[in-house]
Design a protein around this motif. Structure first.
Motif, PDB file in Angstrom:
ATOM      1  N   SER A 175     -32.140 -16.043 -50.869  1.00  0.00           N
ATOM      2  CA  SER A 175     -32.579 -17.330 -50.645  1.00  0.00           C
ATOM      3  C   SER A 175     -32.574 -17.544 -49.120  1.00  0.00           C
ATOM      4  N   ALA A 176     -33.772 -18.635 -48.810  1.00  0.00           N
ATOM      5  CA  ALA A 176     -34.157 -18.782 -47.357  1.00  0.00           C
ATOM      6  C   ALA A 176     -33.251 -19.765 -46.966  1.00  0.00           C
ATOM      7  N   ASP A 177     -32.793 -19.776 -45.447  1.00  0.00           N
ATOM      8  CA  ASP A 177     -32.065 -20.817 -44.997  1.00  0.00           C
ATOM      9  C   ASP A 177     -32.362 -22.103 -45.335  1.00  0.00           C
ATOM     10  N   ALA A 178     -33.634 -22.524 -45.323  1.00  0.00           N
ATOM     11  CA  ALA A 178     -34.106 -23.802 -45.507  1.00  0.00           C
ATOM     12  C   ALA A 178     -33.811 -24.219 -47.102  1.00  0.00           C
ATOM     13  N   LEU A 179     -33.774 -23.452 -47.879  1.00  0.00           N
ATOM     14  CA  LEU A 179     -33.407 -23.440 -49.426  1.00  0.00           C
ATOM     15  C   LEU A 179     -32.051 -23.637 -49.475  1.00  0.00           C
ATOM     16  N   ASN A 180     -31.419 -23.004 -48.677  1.00  0.00           N
ATOM     17  CA  ASN A 180     -29.831 -22.960 -48.816  1.00  0.00           C
ATOM     18  C   ASN A 180     -29.348 -24.355 -48.096  1.00  0.00           C
ATOM     19  N   GLU A 181     -30.092 -24.832 -47.299  1.00  0.00           N
ATOM     20  CA  GLU A 181     -29.805 -26.208 -46.627  1.00  0.00           C
ATOM     21  C   GLU A 181     -30.011 -27.330 -47.669  1.00  0.00           C
ATOM     22  N   ARG A 182     -31.128 -27.245 -48.236  1.00  0.00           N
ATOM     23  CA  ARG A 182     -31.391 -28.197 -49.259  1.00  0.00           C
ATOM     24  C   ARG A 182     -30.678 -28.267 -50.614  1.00  0.00           C
ATOM     25  N   LYS A 183     -30.093 -26.880 -50.958  1.00  0.00           N
ATOM     26  CA  LYS A 183     -29.257 -26.707 -52.206  1.00  0.00           C
ATOM     27  C   LYS A 183     -27.950 -27.069 -51.820  1.00  0.00           C
ATOM     28  N   LYS A 184     -27.456 -26.485 -50.927  1.00  0.00           N
ATOM     29  CA  LYS A 184     -25.993 -26.513 -50.472  1.00  0.00           C
ATOM     30  C   LYS A 184     -25.489 -27.382 -49.359  1.00  0.00           C
ATOM     31  N   GLY A 185     -26.452 -27.997 -48.635  1.00  0.00           N
ATOM     32  CA  GLY A 185     -26.043 -28.991 -47.779  1.00  0.00           C
ATOM     33  C   GLY A 185     -25.513 -28.425 -46.342  1.00  0.00           C
ATOM     34  N   ARG A 186     -25.521 -27.134 -46.318  1.00  0.00           N
ATOM     35  CA  ARG A 186     -25.262 -26.438 -45.070  1.00  0.00           C
ATOM     36  C   ARG A 186     -26.067 -25.252 -44.836  1.00  0.00           C
ATOM     37  N   VAL A 187     -26.000 -24.883 -43.442  1.00  0.00           N
ATOM     38  CA  VAL A 187     -26.916 -23.613 -43.225  1.00  0.00           C
ATOM     39  C   VAL A 187     -25.956 -22.424 -43.488  1.00  0.00           C
ATOM     40  N   PRO A 188     -26.620 -21.541 -43.962  1.00  0.00           N
ATOM     41  CA  PRO A 188     -25.600 -20.330 -43.996  1.00  0.00           C
ATOM     42  C   PRO A 188     -25.007 -19.663 -42.690  1.00  0.00           C
ATOM     43  N   VAL A 189     -23.859 -19.025 -42.731  1.00  0.00           N
ATOM     44  CA  VAL A 189     -23.452 -18.273 -41.553  1.00  0.00           C
ATOM     45  C   VAL A 189     -24.257 -17.236 -41.077  1.00  0.00           C
ATOM     46  N   PHE A 190     -24.732 -16.542 -42.009  1.00  0.00           N
ATOM     47  CA  PHE A 190     -25.622 -15.404 -41.477  1.00  0.00           C
ATOM     48  C   PHE A 190     -27.233 -15.679 -41.672  1.00  0.00           C
ATOM     49  N   SER A 191     -28.005 -15.674 -40.785  1.00  0.00           N
ATOM     50  CA  SER A 191     -29.377 -16.092 -41.255  1.00  0.00           C
ATOM     51  C   SER A 191     -29.855 -15.404 -42.113  1.00  0.00           C
ATOM     52  N   GLU A 192     -31.155 -15.804 -42.571  1.00  0.00           N
ATOM     53  CA  GLU A 192     -31.914 -15.213 -43.731  1.00  0.00           C
ATOM     54  C   GLU A 192     -32.207 -13.625 -43.317  1.00  0.00           C
ATOM     55  N   GLY A 193     -32.608 -13.461 -41.894  1.00  0.00           N
ATOM     56  CA  GLY A 193     -32.969 -12.248 -41.573  1.00  0.00           C
ATOM     57  C   GLY A 193     -31.855 -11.242 -41.706  1.00  0.00           C
ATOM     58  N   GLU A 194     -30.782 -11.806 -41.358  1.00  0.00           N
ATOM     59  CA  GLU A 194     -29.391 -10.786 -41.450  1.00  0.00           C
ATOM     60  C   GLU A 194     -29.010 -10.465 -42.824  1.00  0.00           C
ATOM     61  N   ARG A 195     -29.065 -11.635 -43.782  1.00  0.00           N
ATOM     62  CA  ARG A 195     -28.762 -11.576 -45.042  1.00  0.00           C
ATOM     63  C   ARG A 195     -29.797 -10.537 -45.807  1.00  0.00           C
ATOM     64  N   LEU A 196     -30.971 -10.629 -45.365  1.00  0.00           N
ATOM     65  CA  LEU A 196     -32.083  -9.770 -46.024  1.00  0.00           C
ATOM     66  C   LEU A 196     -31.843  -8.236 -45.434  1.00  0.00           C
ATOM     67  N   ALA A 197     -31.520  -8.214 -44.254  1.00  0.00           N
ATOM     68  CA  ALA A 197     -31.191  -6.783 -43.818  1.00  0.00           C
ATOM     69  C   ALA A 197     -29.865  -6.335 -44.378  1.00  0.00           C
ATOM     70  N   ILE A 198     -28.846  -7.031 -44.676  1.00  0.00           N
ATOM     71  CA  ILE A 198     -27.590  -6.382 -45.453  1.00  0.00           C
ATOM     72  C   ILE A 198     -27.989  -5.960 -46.696  1.00  0.00           C
ATOM     73  N   VAL A 199     -28.639  -6.898 -47.541  1.00  0.00           N
ATOM     74  CA  VAL A 199     -28.797  -6.852 -49.107  1.00  0.00           C
ATOM     75  C   VAL A 199     -29.753  -5.588 -49.352  1.00  0.00           C
ATOM     76  N   GLY A 200     -30.861  -5.613 -48.072  1.00  0.00           N
ATOM     77  CA  GLY A 200     -31.848  -4.460 -48.301  1.00  0.00           C
ATOM     78  C   GLY A 200     -31.309  -2.999 -47.898  1.00  0.00           C
ATOM     79  N   ALA A 201     -30.160  -3.104 -47.403  1.00  0.00           N
ATOM     80  CA  ALA A 201     -29.625  -1.679 -46.792  1.00  0.00           C
ATOM     81  C   ALA A 201     -28.879  -1.100 -47.744  1.00  0.00           C
ATOM     82  N   LEU A 202     -28.482  -2.051 -48.943  1.00  0.00           N
ATOM     83  CA  LEU A 202     -27.557  -1.379 -50.110  1.00  0.00           C
ATOM     84  C   LEU A 202     -28.361  -0.322 -50.855  1.00  0.00           C
ATOM     85  N   LYS A 203     -27.636   0.951 -51.185  1.00  0.00           N
ATOM     86  CA  LYS A 203     -28.553   1.726 -51.814  1.00  0.00           C
ATOM     87  C   LYS A 203     -28.675   1.475 -53.413  1.00  0.00           C
TER      88      LYS A 203
END
Ligand code: C2G
Length: 131
Positions: A37-65
């Motif tokens: 989920s994009a940061d902007a989508l999260n803000e709309r959906k949950k009313g808060r900005v994620p702790v980790f940015s979308e770039g960081e969250r993409l990097a973490i999830v994308g690194a999983l085997k």
């Protein structure tokens, strides 16, 4: 034909519940694609900005085997387009979304997996805030 699985999530403050749902999703097919989920989508959906940015969250999830491809989920309304564009055979979601995506049953199988009990991003944030 390889079987492609798609799933979506914010995956903020990545924890073992996130890991397990991705491992179980991957085990249902040959290739796992994850819409983060994009940061902007999260803000709309949950009313808060994620702790980790979308770039960081993409990097973490994308690194999983177990994850073969990641992309940014810009809007909840585009779910059908994402499923079709990625050639997904199965949509997997945690059972907090049970029944919510049954409408996509005409383009793919829809599977809801049981959430890992007693862990959530919100609980972790509250725990750390209380330290
Ligand atoms: N999850 C889990 N067990 C937990 C916590 C989360 O199995 N204890 C699963 C959720 O069910 C979801 C995935 O981990 O399938 C990601 O969780 P969230 O980041 O909370 O995802 P959410 O914000 O619900 O985003 O288009 C839908 C949204 O993008 C879903």
């Amino acid at each position: 034909m390889p079987r492609t699985i798609i799933t979506f999530g914010t995956f903020d403050v990545f924890h073992v519940g996130h890991l397990r749902v991705l491992q179980r999703a991957a085990a249902l097919g040959d290739r796992l694609v994850v819409g983060v989920s994009a940061d902007a989508l999260n803000e709309r959906k949950k009313g808060r900005v994620p702790v980790f940015s979308e770039g960081e969250r993409l990097a973490i999830v994308g690194a999983l085997k177990v994850v073969d491809e990641v992309f940014v989920e810009e809007s909840l309304e585009q779910k059908r387009d994402y499923i079709v564009a990625h050639g997904a055979d199965v949509l997997v979601m945690g059972d907090d979304w049970a029944g919510k995506f049954d409408e996509f049953g005409d383009v793919c199988d829809v599977v809801y997996l049981t959430r890992t009990p007693a862990i959530s991003t919100t609980a972790i944030i509250e725990h750390i805030a209380d330290l």
